[in-house]
Write a protein that holds these residues in place. Structure first.
Motif, PDB file in Angstrom:
ATOM      1  N   VAL A  90     -21.266 -51.453  33.166  1.00 64.51           N
ATOM      2  CA  VAL A  90     -22.144 -52.429  32.509  1.00 64.51           C
ATOM      3  C   VAL A  90     -22.068 -52.294  30.992  1.00 64.51           C
ATOM      4  O   VAL A  90     -22.016 -53.297  30.264  1.00 64.51           O
ATOM      5  N   LEU A  91     -22.043 -51.066  30.495  1.00 66.38           N
ATOM      6  CA  LEU A  91     -21.964 -50.867  29.046  1.00 66.38           C
ATOM      7  C   LEU A  91     -20.646 -51.390  28.495  1.00 66.38           C
ATOM      8  O   LEU A  91     -20.616 -52.061  27.449  1.00 66.38           O
ATOM      9  N   LEU A  92     -19.527 -51.099  29.165  1.00 69.29           N
ATOM     10  CA  LEU A  92     -18.233 -51.598  28.698  1.00 69.29           C
ATOM     11  C   LEU A  92     -18.189 -53.119  28.737  1.00 69.29           C
ATOM     12  O   LEU A  92     -17.695 -53.764  27.798  1.00 69.29           O
ATOM     13  N   ASN A  93     -18.707 -53.719  29.812  1.00 70.88           N
ATOM     14  CA  ASN A  93     -18.744 -55.172  29.901  1.00 70.88           C
ATOM     15  C   ASN A  93     -19.633 -55.770  28.815  1.00 70.88           C
ATOM     16  O   ASN A  93     -19.295 -56.791  28.195  1.00 70.88           O
ATOM     17  N   GLY A  94     -20.770 -55.127  28.545  1.00 64.63           N
ATOM     18  CA  GLY A  94     -21.655 -55.617  27.491  1.00 64.63           C
ATOM     19  C   GLY A  94     -21.021 -55.531  26.116  1.00 64.63           C
ATOM     20  O   GLY A  94     -21.148 -56.451  25.298  1.00 64.63           O
ATOM     21  N   ILE A  95     -20.325 -54.432  25.830  1.00 61.17           N
ATOM     22  CA  ILE A  95     -19.634 -54.299  24.539  1.00 61.17           C
ATOM     23  C   ILE A  95     -18.562 -55.372  24.410  1.00 61.17           C
ATOM     24  O   ILE A  95     -18.371 -55.959  23.330  1.00 61.17           O
ATOM     25  N   GLY A  96     -17.843 -55.650  25.493  1.00 62.97           N
ATOM     26  CA  GLY A  96     -16.837 -56.705  25.445  1.00 62.97           C
ATOM     27  C   GLY A  96     -17.437 -58.056  25.133  1.00 62.97           C
ATOM     28  O   GLY A  96     -16.884 -58.830  24.329  1.00 62.97           O
ATOM     29  N   LEU A  97     -18.586 -58.379  25.738  1.00 65.54           N
ATOM     30  CA  LEU A  97     -19.247 -59.653  25.439  1.00 65.54           C
ATOM     31  C   LEU A  97     -19.688 -59.723  23.983  1.00 65.54           C
ATOM     32  O   LEU A  97     -19.585 -60.779  23.334  1.00 65.54           O
ATOM     33  N   VAL A  98     -20.156 -58.608  23.432  1.00 72.18           N
ATOM     34  CA  VAL A  98     -20.563 -58.582  22.018  1.00 72.18           C
ATOM     35  C   VAL A  98     -19.364 -58.838  21.109  1.00 72.18           C
ATOM     36  O   VAL A  98     -19.436 -59.627  20.148  1.00 72.18           O
ATOM     37  N   LEU A  99     -18.242 -58.191  21.393  1.00 69.24           N
ATOM     38  CA  LEU A  99     -17.050 -58.368  20.560  1.00 69.24           C
ATOM     39  C   LEU A  99     -16.519 -59.801  20.637  1.00 69.24           C
ATOM     40  O   LEU A  99     -16.109 -60.377  19.619  1.00 69.24           O
TER      41      LEU A  99
END
Length: 534
Positions: A90-99
């Motif tokens: 979830v954290l990796l997916n969230g960081i990807g959405l932010v970028l």
């Protein structure tokens, strides 16, 4: 306690201590992952527009809702699963959405963040389906050859469609596009695990010896050569260096784990090097990427300006130790691939070496928990499948990070969970679901670890599942007090060091078996366990 022990028969093992399920820890980590992602979203809006972004509430609610649904599915059907896998994803997916949201600000005509959130929703939906419907990972072993056939079809399908940016890896129909190679990598990993689990003894102990290396027979070696040829064919026909290296790399990793022979790594590197060198010299698209890798600043010297790789190197240099800050970089200079191949350059520029270190540690944690799940199992197929699924993101991160930093030629692959790409994010969520199911079985008390679900026969090669474990041996494979009892009690440890001599013949018909014969018949993995003699 003394009375209970006295009243219990001598041959009955003591009851297993209950393992903590740790679903509360998982929920707390999910809250932290969502908060970190939402804070990143807010920081980007403040840095670029000096105001809170308008979609912050929708973004936070959407990501939190997906995380909660995934958590409820795990709590319901996989209560003993590893509590770190889902929050890390979830954290990796969230960081990807932010970028991707941050890069959308530099490309007003191409907003990819809403589409990426939609694909993330699809990925979480498939994650929930796998967790709910796949009762036992060993059921996949029955369909090994079907998975291989479907994977080959998916790999070959893009050949019929036009190339995109020089590579034929996409299927585009009526504005809808998918990358079938992303789904094929999971299917081919299932087949590799099943085949090697059934043929590990032949690969390790039969064939001719050449120096310190023993080459297996042609019947066993044939599929290995076939896999190498298929990987080279994919590279030639589709100009897809990344998928070819990934498929062959996964096979070499699993081959080493199955046999414990370092020589297979050497052979794999030689075959991969020969194929890559030949195609890199003869195929123009791959050759141009090799030239860019060897001379990243040639465009500047020729007066054409820096290319994408040169801009990526400049971005990492500008980021320094702590980065320029989210939203304050110059990623638009990289060009059209800044949301896909080169999204790691944006991350490195704006979060610096410290941020890159944290990101790589997250990927390392994801891979390590997959390997830990493999160590908790005793069935060959499950252990190899967990190793293969965990190695997939490890190889992808190495290949992509090496490409954008100039360590190796660019391959055009997607950074797991980070880069734009619906096929990639959906496939990665399926991988996380499979690892969660495997880890749940590895940590569940009182569950047998060997054999194939439902008494089904083994996978390719005619191998059969190992017999059910005795209560004492099963007890030795469990974790107690939340700590995994690894080492010699793990099947993988015995699997990495297979016995070098063939098993002695069994006793004559009708004769009673000795304790040593019983250990041999139970399999090398059971004999290697200290619990097997109880």
């Amino acid at each position: 306690m003394a009375r209970a022990a006295a009243g219990r028969p001598a041959d009955t093992p003591p009851p297993l201590p209950l393992l903590p399920r740790r679903r509360g820890i998982e929920l707390a980590l999910l809250v932290g992952a969502v908060l970190i992602s939402v804070c990143g979203y807010l920081v980007v809006g403040l840095a670029r527009g000096h105001a809170l972004p308008g979609g912050a509430v929708r973004y936070g609610a959407g990501l939190a809702g997906l995380a909660l649904l995934a958590h409820l599915a795990v709590r319901l059907r996989a209560p003993y699963a590893d509590p770190l896998l889902l929050p890390t994803a979830v954290l990796l997916n969230g960081i990807g959405l932010v970028l991707i949201f941050r890069l959308d600000l530099d490309t007003p005509a191409d907003h990819a963040a809403p589409t990426q959130l939609m694909w993330s929703t699809v990925g979480v939906g498939l994650f929930i389906l796998v967790v709910l419907l796949l009762r036992d990972h060993r059921m996949l072993q029955r369909y090994a050859y079907g998975c291989a056939a479907l994977a080959l079809l998916l790999m070959a399908a893009p050949i019929l469609f036009p190339a995109v940016n020089g590579a034929k890896i996409w299927i585009r129909i009526a504005g809808f596009s998918i990358q079938p190679g992303e789904f094929a990598k999971v299917l081919i990993t299932v087949f590799f695990a099943a085949y090697l689990a059934a043929n590990r003894s032949a690969l390790a102990h039969t064939g001719r010896r050449m120096g310190r290396l023993r080459l297996p027979t042609g019947r066993v070696l044939g599929p290995i050569v076939a896999i190498w040829l298929v990987s080279v064919a994919v590279l030639v026909l589709e100009r897809d260096l990344g998928t070819s290296l990934l498929f062959f790399g996964i096979f070499v990793v699993l081959l080493y784990v199955a046999t414990g022979r370092i020589g297979w790594i050497a052979i794999g590197l030689i075959l991969a090097g020969v194929g890559a060198a030949a195609v890199g010299t003869l195929e123009p698209h791959v050759h141009s990427r090799v030239e860019d890798w060897q001379h990243p600043f040639a465009g500047i010297a020729a007066g054409r300006g820096p290319g994408q790789l040169a801009q990526s190197l400049f971005a990492f240099a500008a980021g320094g130790m702590l980065g320029t800050g989210l939203g304050q970089g110059h990623s638009y200079l990289i060009g059209f691939a800044m949301k896909s191949d080169f999204i790691l350059a944006t991350y490195g520029e704006e979060l610096g070496l410290a941020g890159l270190t944290a990101l790589f540690l997250l990927y390392a944690l994801l891979v390590a928990r997959g390997y830990r799940a493999a160590l908790g199992l005793r069935d060959p197929f499950g252990s190899l499948l967990a190793v293969g699924l965990a190695a997939l993101p490890a190889l992808q991160v190495f290949v992509i990070a090496g490409g954008v930093t100039g360590l190796i030629p660019l391959t055009g692959m997607a950074m797991p969970f980070l880069a734009q790409g619906g096929s990639s994010v959906v496939t990665n969520w399926i991988i996380i679901a499979l690892l969660l199911r495997i880890s749940d079985r590895a940590r569940t008390p009182g569950v047998e670890r060997g054999g194939v679900a439902g008494g089904a026969t083994g996978g390719p090669g005619g191998g059969t599942g190992s017999p059910s474990e005795s209560p004492a041996r099963s007890r030795g494979a469990h974790e107690t007090g939340g700590d995994a009892r690894l080492g010699a009690r793990s099947w993988v440890v015995g699997f990495l060091k297979p016995t070098r001599s063939p098993a002695p013949p069994g006793p004559a018909e009708g004769a009673p078996e000795s304790a040593a014969d019983t250990a041999v018949h139970n399999g090398a993995d059971d004999a290697a366990s200290p619990e097997a003699g109880r």
